[in-house]
Design a protein around this motif. Structure first.
Motif, PDB file in Angstrom:
ATOM      1  N   ASP A 154       0.726  -1.214   0.051  1.00 34.36           N
ATOM      2  CA  ASP A 154       0.140   0.170   0.061  1.00 34.36           C
ATOM      3  C   ASP A 154       0.931   1.197  -0.120  1.00 34.36           C
ATOM      4  O   ASP A 154       1.587   1.435   0.938  1.00 34.36           O
ATOM      5  N   ARG A 212      -0.018   4.528  -0.599  1.00 37.52           N
ATOM      6  CA  ARG A 212      -0.887   5.511  -0.502  1.00 37.52           C
ATOM      7  C   ARG A 212      -0.308   6.885   0.112  1.00 37.52           C
ATOM      8  O   ARG A 212      -0.211   7.901  -0.210  1.00 37.52           O
ATOM      9  N   GLU A 213       0.033   6.400   1.344  1.00 33.19           N
ATOM     10  CA  GLU A 213       0.669   7.488   2.416  1.00 33.19           C
ATOM     11  C   GLU A 213       1.656   8.204   1.837  1.00 33.19           C
ATOM     12  O   GLU A 213       2.099   9.363   1.786  1.00 33.19           O
ATOM     13  N   LEU A 257       0.835  10.339  -1.486  1.00 28.71           N
ATOM     14  CA  LEU A 257       0.235  11.383  -1.168  1.00 28.71           C
ATOM     15  C   LEU A 257       1.386  12.648  -0.450  1.00 28.71           C
ATOM     16  O   LEU A 257       1.184  13.717  -0.793  1.00 28.71           O
ATOM     17  N   ARG A 272      -6.781  -0.866  -5.036  1.00 31.40           N
ATOM     18  CA  ARG A 272      -6.374  -0.272  -3.666  1.00 31.40           C
ATOM     19  C   ARG A 272      -5.761   1.175  -3.842  1.00 31.40           C
ATOM     20  O   ARG A 272      -5.771   1.736  -2.761  1.00 31.40           O
ATOM     21  N   HIS A 273      -5.271   1.694  -4.851  1.00 32.30           N
ATOM     22  CA  HIS A 273      -4.918   3.127  -4.773  1.00 32.30           C
ATOM     23  C   HIS A 273      -5.835   3.720  -5.716  1.00 32.30           C
ATOM     24  O   HIS A 273      -5.371   4.953  -6.299  1.00 32.30           O
ATOM     25  N   ASP A 290      -8.022   5.942  -5.087  1.00 32.26           N
ATOM     26  CA  ASP A 290      -8.200   7.457  -4.424  1.00 32.26           C
ATOM     27  C   ASP A 290      -6.996   8.366  -4.889  1.00 32.26           C
ATOM     28  O   ASP A 290      -7.307   9.634  -4.425  1.00 32.26           O
ATOM     29  N   ILE A 291      -6.002   7.704  -5.560  1.00 37.13           N
ATOM     30  CA  ILE A 291      -4.848   8.736  -5.706  1.00 37.13           C
ATOM     31  C   ILE A 291      -5.132   9.232  -7.191  1.00 37.13           C
ATOM     32  O   ILE A 291      -5.161   8.636  -8.230  1.00 37.13           O
TER      33      ILE A 291
END
Length: 356
Positions: free
Chosen positions: A227, A229-230, A233, A277-278, A280-281
């Motif tokens: 994951d 995402r963090e 972002l 899974r990603h 929303d990026i």
């Protein structure tokens, strides 16, 4: 204007010559088979001539692709050893810079708007000065709307930005994982240097010297469950290009390959699960294997277009020898797929309205 007129004239003359040859071949074969009185042979002649006619009609209606966006892999040498690399160090050849500039000018005259420099690792040659001179030439002399680079980031220094940063629109850094151990397993490392430290350092320089920052990630069996995402972002790239691990015969698979990518390969569903899974990026740009094979114009170190449609890299003749229009016919380039995958986007930093 004069050059365009000359090109049109040459095209017309070629079509006339081909049509005349077609008529001559049909007439000759028809007379030959009629003379010997073999009906079956005559039928073959007619079918052969019909095939020529069909191919001629296709050639007459086929539009030459415009090299709007070109990827120039001017070197195959690299200081990393990524296990899935599909443009490996099979040669150490690099064109003399004046020859490279000549080819870049030919591409501009044929309609190029964006030049992307890659490798290998493009910052290896002359400690980045060779690359910097080409970047400056493309932006300053050729006035290209967009000039970009793909690098692993390990050899970039702040002094390079100070000298050439103003001429560069986008810098993409390849990063497949935000776990150092995973990067080491993949081969995206050199010695004890931290790939992630380099990534964050280059991102800060891009912001300071007003270069749009981009990240490229190859999704494979070692990172497919990760994951990211963090970190994405936090780094806030203008684009996050996410590739599915691709196998190319002769590069990372097969008897003559320098890499063995089979153990890195993932299925389509695994790739889709990663994308989900990603999802929303907002800067994520997915690239499946199918999109990659025929939607890129790739020039190798000899300035030959590489056709990857058959799962290998079949080279054209060099644009320096036969010109762009001739060579690009053998590139396998699908302009519709290029547009479908979002290959044309806001790629000039002057138009991005970024908050530096």
């Amino acid at each position: 204007m004069l050059l365009s007129t000359q090109i049109v004239f040459v095209r017309i003359m070629l079509q006339v010559c081909i049509s005349n040859i077609h008529s001559f071949v049909l007439s000759t074969l028809d007379r030959a088979f009629s003379w010997v009185g073999i009906n079956a042979g005559h039928g073959r002649a007619v079918r052969f001539a019909q095939t020529i006619a069909v191919n001629q009609r296709k050639a007459d209606t086929l539009e030459t692709p415009i090299p709007t966006s070109v990827n120039y892999h001017f070197t195959r040498q690299c200081n990393y050893k990524c296990g899935f690399c599909f443009h490996t160090a099979k040669t150490s050849f690099v064109l003399p810079i004046e020859e490279a500039k000549k080819g870049l000018r030919l591409l501009k005259e044929s309609g190029m708007e964006k030049m992307n420099f890659s490798g290998g690792e493009p910052f290896l040659q002359e400690k980045g000065d060779f690359l910097g001179k080409l970047v400056q030439f493309c932006k300053q002399d050729l006035q290209l709307p967009s000039v970009s680079i793909v690098s692993n980031g390990s050899l970039i220094r702040e002094s390079w930005f100070q000298k050439y940063g103003e001429y560069l629109d986008i810098l993409a850094i390849s990063c497949d994982s935000f776990d150092e151990d995973t990067n080491k397993l993949i081969g995206r490392t050199q010695g004890r240097k931290s790939h992630l430290d380099n990534l964050y350092r280059v991102q800060s320089w891009c912001k300071e010297y007003k270069v749009a920052f981009k990240i490229n990630s190859v999704i494979n069996s070692f990172n497919v469950e990760e994951d990211m995402r963090e970190h994405i972002l936090e780094l806030s790239p203008v684009r996050w290009k996410v590739f599915q691990c691709l196998v190319i015969e002769g590069e990372n698979a097969g008897d003559n390959a320098l890499r063995e990518a089979e153990r890195f390969v993932i299925g389509d569903q695994q790739f889709q699960d990663f994308l989900d899974r990603h999802s929303d990026i907002t800067c994520l740009v997915p690239e499946s294997n199918q999109k990659m094979r025929d939607s890129y114009l790739i020039l190798d170190e000899y300035m030959r277009f590489l056709d990857c449609r058959e799962g290998r890299k079949d080279p054209s003749k060099s644009i320096l020898d036969v010109g762009v229009e001739n060579a690009i016919q053998f590139s396998g380039f699908d302009e519709k797929m290029f547009l479908k995958r979002g290959g044309k986007y806001i790629w000039s930093k002057a138009d991005m309205r970024l908050q530096w």
